[in-house]
Design a protein around this motif. Sequence first.
Motif, PDB file in Angstrom:
ATOM      1  N   ILE A   1       0.858  -1.198   0.000  1.00  0.00           N
ATOM      2  CA  ILE A   1       0.000   0.000   0.000  1.00  0.00           C
ATOM      3  C   ILE A   1       0.890   1.242   0.000  1.00  0.00           C
ATOM      4  CG2 ILE A   1      -1.770   1.275   1.281  1.00  0.00           C
ATOM      5  CD1 ILE A   1      -2.351  -1.515   2.659  1.00  0.00           C
ATOM      6  N   PRO A   2       0.674   2.156  -0.935  1.00  0.00           N
ATOM      7  CA  PRO A   2       1.480   3.390  -0.920  1.00  0.00           C
ATOM      8  C   PRO A   2       1.269   4.115   0.407  1.00  0.00           C
ATOM      9  CG  PRO A   2       0.236   3.224  -2.949  1.00  0.00           C
ATOM     10  CD  PRO A   2      -0.255   2.116  -2.076  1.00  0.00           C
ATOM     11  N   ALA A   3       2.369   4.566   0.983  1.00  0.00           N
ATOM     12  CA  ALA A   3       2.317   5.144   2.327  1.00  0.00           C
ATOM     13  C   ALA A   3       1.327   6.302   2.432  1.00  0.00           C
ATOM     14  CB  ALA A   3       3.707   5.596   2.744  1.00  0.00           C
ATOM     15  N   VAL A   4       1.205   7.095   1.369  1.00  0.00           N
ATOM     16  CA  VAL A   4       0.335   8.275   1.463  1.00  0.00           C
ATOM     17  C   VAL A   4      -1.130   7.909   1.679  1.00  0.00           C
ATOM     18  CG1 VAL A   4       1.631  10.110   0.349  1.00  0.00           C
ATOM     19  CG2 VAL A   4       0.479   8.389  -1.055  1.00  0.00           C
ATOM     20  N   ALA A   5      -1.482   6.635   1.399  1.00  0.00           N
ATOM     21  CA  ALA A   5      -2.858   6.205   1.641  1.00  0.00           C
ATOM     22  C   ALA A   5      -3.211   6.315   3.118  1.00  0.00           C
ATOM     23  CB  ALA A   5      -3.050   4.768   1.156  1.00  0.00           C
ATOM     24  N   TRP A   6      -2.206   6.293   3.973  1.00  0.00           N
ATOM     25  CA  TRP A   6      -2.446   6.393   5.418  1.00  0.00           C
ATOM     26  C   TRP A   6      -2.597   7.841   5.872  1.00  0.00           C
ATOM     27  CZ3 TRP A   6      -3.587   1.801   7.210  1.00  0.00           C
ATOM     28  CH2 TRP A   6      -2.977   0.668   6.645  1.00  0.00           C
ATOM     29  N   MET A   7      -2.495   8.737   4.925  1.00  0.00           N
ATOM     30  CA  MET A   7      -2.515  10.171   5.244  1.00  0.00           C
ATOM     31  C   MET A   7      -3.659  10.597   6.157  1.00  0.00           C
ATOM     32  SD  MET A   7      -0.949  13.103   4.356  1.00  0.00           S
ATOM     33  CE  MET A   7      -0.367  13.108   2.683  1.00  0.00           C
ATOM     34  N   PRO A   8      -4.903  10.217   5.844  1.00  0.00           N
ATOM     35  CA  PRO A   8      -6.000  10.679   6.705  1.00  0.00           C
ATOM     36  C   PRO A   8      -5.802  10.270   8.165  1.00  0.00           C
ATOM     37  CG  PRO A   8      -6.846   9.640   4.722  1.00  0.00           C
ATOM     38  CD  PRO A   8      -5.368   9.403   4.729  1.00  0.00           C
TER      39      PRO A   8
ATOM     40  N   CYS B   1       6.968   4.057   4.596  1.00  0.00           N
ATOM     41  CA  CYS B   1       7.393   3.687   3.252  1.00  0.00           C
ATOM     42  C   CYS B   1       8.849   3.230   3.222  1.00  0.00           C
ATOM     43  CB  CYS B   1       7.112   4.801   2.248  1.00  0.00           C
ATOM     44  SG  CYS B   1       8.354   6.079   2.195  1.00  0.00           S
ATOM     45  N   VAL B   2       9.646   3.668   4.187  1.00  0.00           N
ATOM     46  CA  VAL B   2      11.038   3.216   4.252  1.00  0.00           C
ATOM     47  C   VAL B   2      11.107   1.848   4.930  1.00  0.00           C
ATOM     48  CG1 VAL B   2      13.273   3.677   5.353  1.00  0.00           C
ATOM     49  CG2 VAL B   2      12.037   5.524   4.231  1.00  0.00           C
ATOM     50  N   TRP B   3      10.290   1.686   5.926  1.00  0.00           N
ATOM     51  CA  TRP B   3      10.314   0.492   6.753  1.00  0.00           C
ATOM     52  C   TRP B   3      10.112  -0.790   5.944  1.00  0.00           C
ATOM     53  CZ3 TRP B   3       5.749  -2.478   8.072  1.00  0.00           C
ATOM     54  CH2 TRP B   3       5.989  -3.482   9.015  1.00  0.00           C
ATOM     55  N   PHE B   4       9.126  -0.793   5.062  1.00  0.00           N
ATOM     56  CA  PHE B   4       8.793  -2.025   4.356  1.00  0.00           C
ATOM     57  C   PHE B   4       9.937  -2.601   3.524  1.00  0.00           C
ATOM     58  CE2 PHE B   4       7.293  -3.709   0.248  1.00  0.00           C
ATOM     59  CZ  PHE B   4       6.985  -4.996   0.687  1.00  0.00           C
TER      60      PHE B   4
ATOM     61  N   GLY C   1      17.787  -2.291  -0.007  1.00  0.00           N
ATOM     62  CA  GLY C   1      16.571  -1.783   0.624  1.00  0.00           C
ATOM     63  C   GLY C   1      16.635  -0.269   0.816  1.00  0.00           C
ATOM     64  N   PHE C   2      17.804   0.225   1.218  1.00  0.00           N
ATOM     65  CA  PHE C   2      17.990   1.673   1.382  1.00  0.00           C
ATOM     66  C   PHE C   2      17.730   2.387   0.068  1.00  0.00           C
ATOM     67  CE2 PHE C   2      21.249   1.819   5.106  1.00  0.00           C
ATOM     68  CZ  PHE C   2      20.286   1.272   5.916  1.00  0.00           C
TER      69      PHE C   2
ATOM     70  N   PHE D   1      11.247   5.891  -2.601  1.00  0.00           N
ATOM     71  CA  PHE D   1       9.896   5.979  -2.033  1.00  0.00           C
ATOM     72  C   PHE D   1       9.783   7.187  -1.116  1.00  0.00           C
ATOM     73  CE2 PHE D   1       8.865   1.142  -2.194  1.00  0.00           C
ATOM     74  CZ  PHE D   1       8.646   1.259  -3.544  1.00  0.00           C
ATOM     75  N   ALA D   2      10.841   7.390  -0.332  1.00  0.00           N
ATOM     76  CA  ALA D   2      10.813   8.458   0.664  1.00  0.00           C
ATOM     77  C   ALA D   2      10.672   9.826  -0.004  1.00  0.00           C
ATOM     78  CB  ALA D   2      12.057   8.418   1.531  1.00  0.00           C
ATOM     79  N   PHE D   3      11.360  10.040  -1.138  1.00  0.00           N
ATOM     80  CA  PHE D   3      11.235  11.315  -1.855  1.00  0.00           C
ATOM     81  C   PHE D   3       9.791  11.544  -2.283  1.00  0.00           C
ATOM     82  CE2 PHE D   3      15.858  10.773  -3.388  1.00  0.00           C
ATOM     83  CZ  PHE D   3      16.323  11.397  -2.250  1.00  0.00           C
TER      84      PHE D   3
END
Lengths: 261, 362
Positions: free
Chosen positions: B211-218, B238-241, B288-289, B295-297
């Motif tokens: 799931i794209p991290a921004v989906a958790w925005m709300p 998004c970095v963690w995964f 991974g980094f 993703f982080a950008f």
Amino acid sequence: MSENSGFLQLSHICRTYQDDENEIEALQNINLEVFRGEFVSLIGASGCGKTTTLRLIAGLDKPQAGHIYLEGSEITGTDPKRGFVFQQGALFDWLTVEDNIAAGLKARHIYRRNKEKVQQFINMTGLTGFEKAFPHQISGGMAQRVAIARGLINAPEILLLDEPMGALDSFTRAALQDKLRELQKISRTTMILVTHDVDEAIYLSDRIVIMTPRPGRISEIITVKIPKPRQRGGVEFLELRRELLEKFELASAKPQPEYVI
Amino acid sequence: MKKDIKCNPSSGQADFCIQNEIEKEKISAKEDQEDKIGKYWKKIILTIFGFLLALLGNYFIPQKAAVEIAVYRIGGLHFDINDNYRIVLLALMICFLLDGIISGKNEKNRKHYAHMAAFRFVLGIVLLIWDIGGTKLQIFTQPFFPGPAQILGAFLEEGPFIFQNTLYSLRLYAVGFFIGTTVGIGTGILIGWFPTVYYWVHPVLHMTGIIPAVAWMPFALTLFPTPFSAAVFLIVICVWFPVASLTAMGIKSTPKQLFEAARILGGGNSYLVFHVAVPHALPEIFSGFGTSNAFAFTTLVMAEMMGQPGGLGYYINLSQVWSAYYKVFAAILVMAILFSFITVLLHAVELRALRWQRGLLK
Ligand SMILES: Nc1ncnc2c1ncn2[C@@H]1O[C@H](COP(=O)(O)OP(=O)(O)OP(=O)(O)O)[C@@H](O)[C@H]1O
Ligand SMILES: [Mg+2]
């Protein structure tokens, strides 16, 4: 315990492996005594249980029946007292030669007190000048010397060597055999060597244990009486070599085979 | 080096042929050298020439379109946006000249510089065309495609403000990336080492990871006390995964023999984890980094564009409201420089940390 009654004792060892359908008797009733300071070679056809024997002594594996004693106490797991040199070296790729050799000291948290030992072993194994090299930068022969130095730095009472020279060319091999003999002379470490090379076994061993496969058993133990240092082309040497090869029923097939496999 | 030295048998010098060849080869090597240096100078000139044309174009081509050439006072001096642009071009030319001279000292760098010459030349030409199309004649659709001078003008207009927003982005990135990688490596080790943790956590990681991290925005915006911490949370996710799953993979793939060797040497469990499994997993950890960096950008900019009180994404949003597209481009330029800088830095750290691996990969 006196010098002469088995320093290392294997009594009635059995080890079977469960394959998909059938059981493989890797070792069947192995009895062996090894004395302190002795050099013993295990030799025999592929699959006769040489590696299995070493792994049991190292404590990497457990027998289904029988017991192994070192100085009277039963072996239940690994211990730095029993060193192991793997066939492919199993060096840590991310550590330099120096750090690979020091690994045992660091793992046991006794590095600080023994720092100078590292350089000593580097010099002893002829690796001077390659302290900072990584395993991928050195030759196969050097990598095996690193593995041997790494095994010896913990001052083990017994060093187990599983075909440490199997992958080397004959020149490198001869040089490494000399090195190993020299190291054993200095350290007086008991050594058990698995090899496919009859010459190697005769050159280095006090006794040669001949094993046969299916099921894995000891068929004969030969005491090598030739005084050390031995001459590879000496009369007694060649005589024993012929005798050994005959035992493998290969001497007549080929006049002078390099190795027996 | 050229090897096509031939002796002419009809000239009667066949006897001296070998001697001559050696001498000729020496001479030809020298000529070769001179030839190479000559060619290399041409590459330096080519590199700079494109930017020179852009500079001359900006200076001599008259301003036809009705564009306000804003003038700014900086330290008592008056600058208009064209002066500013020309200074930047001049600085670029000096940089490339110095780069050319320094690169000339080393075979590898020289090759790279020579290789890039054509591209850099065309870059200068593109700037020239852009300047003409965007500012001088304004053939490009406005206000969407302002010229380079106008874009750089944004830094004259509100440089400190852009800088402030850049710092905000950088801070967000640093905090998020640091926490994300730390947590990622930690969970990766647990998953890779303990089969039970693998069983329970790995499927969860996989499901949430795609799931794209921004989906958790709300959720992030309502559950976290400050917008900053909410954005950090998104970057951490998004970095963690990728870091966690690749670390776990690297640890699980450690050859059994290495653990056996370590045990025999007297290593306990912690030695096996931190001195065998983790170093063995380092290449995967760095891969991974790399993934999570990209993703982080994305997450960073998206998060900033959706409710942060600062940052380059916020600055883009703000500028868009005023239709100040030259500022949007200015922010994009800063992002390009900042993100490539971070990526290069990360890559340098990776090369250093994995130097034991060089040659193994080939
Ligand atoms: N982990 C295992 N699982 C199943 N079978 C095994 C295992 N280890 C060894 N064996 C079997 O036990 C027998 C003895 O193996 P071992 O590796 O000790 O032979 P070896 O004498 O060292 O042979 P080689 O000279 O080829 O190295 C072989 O038939 C082998 O297939
Ligand atoms: Mg074997």
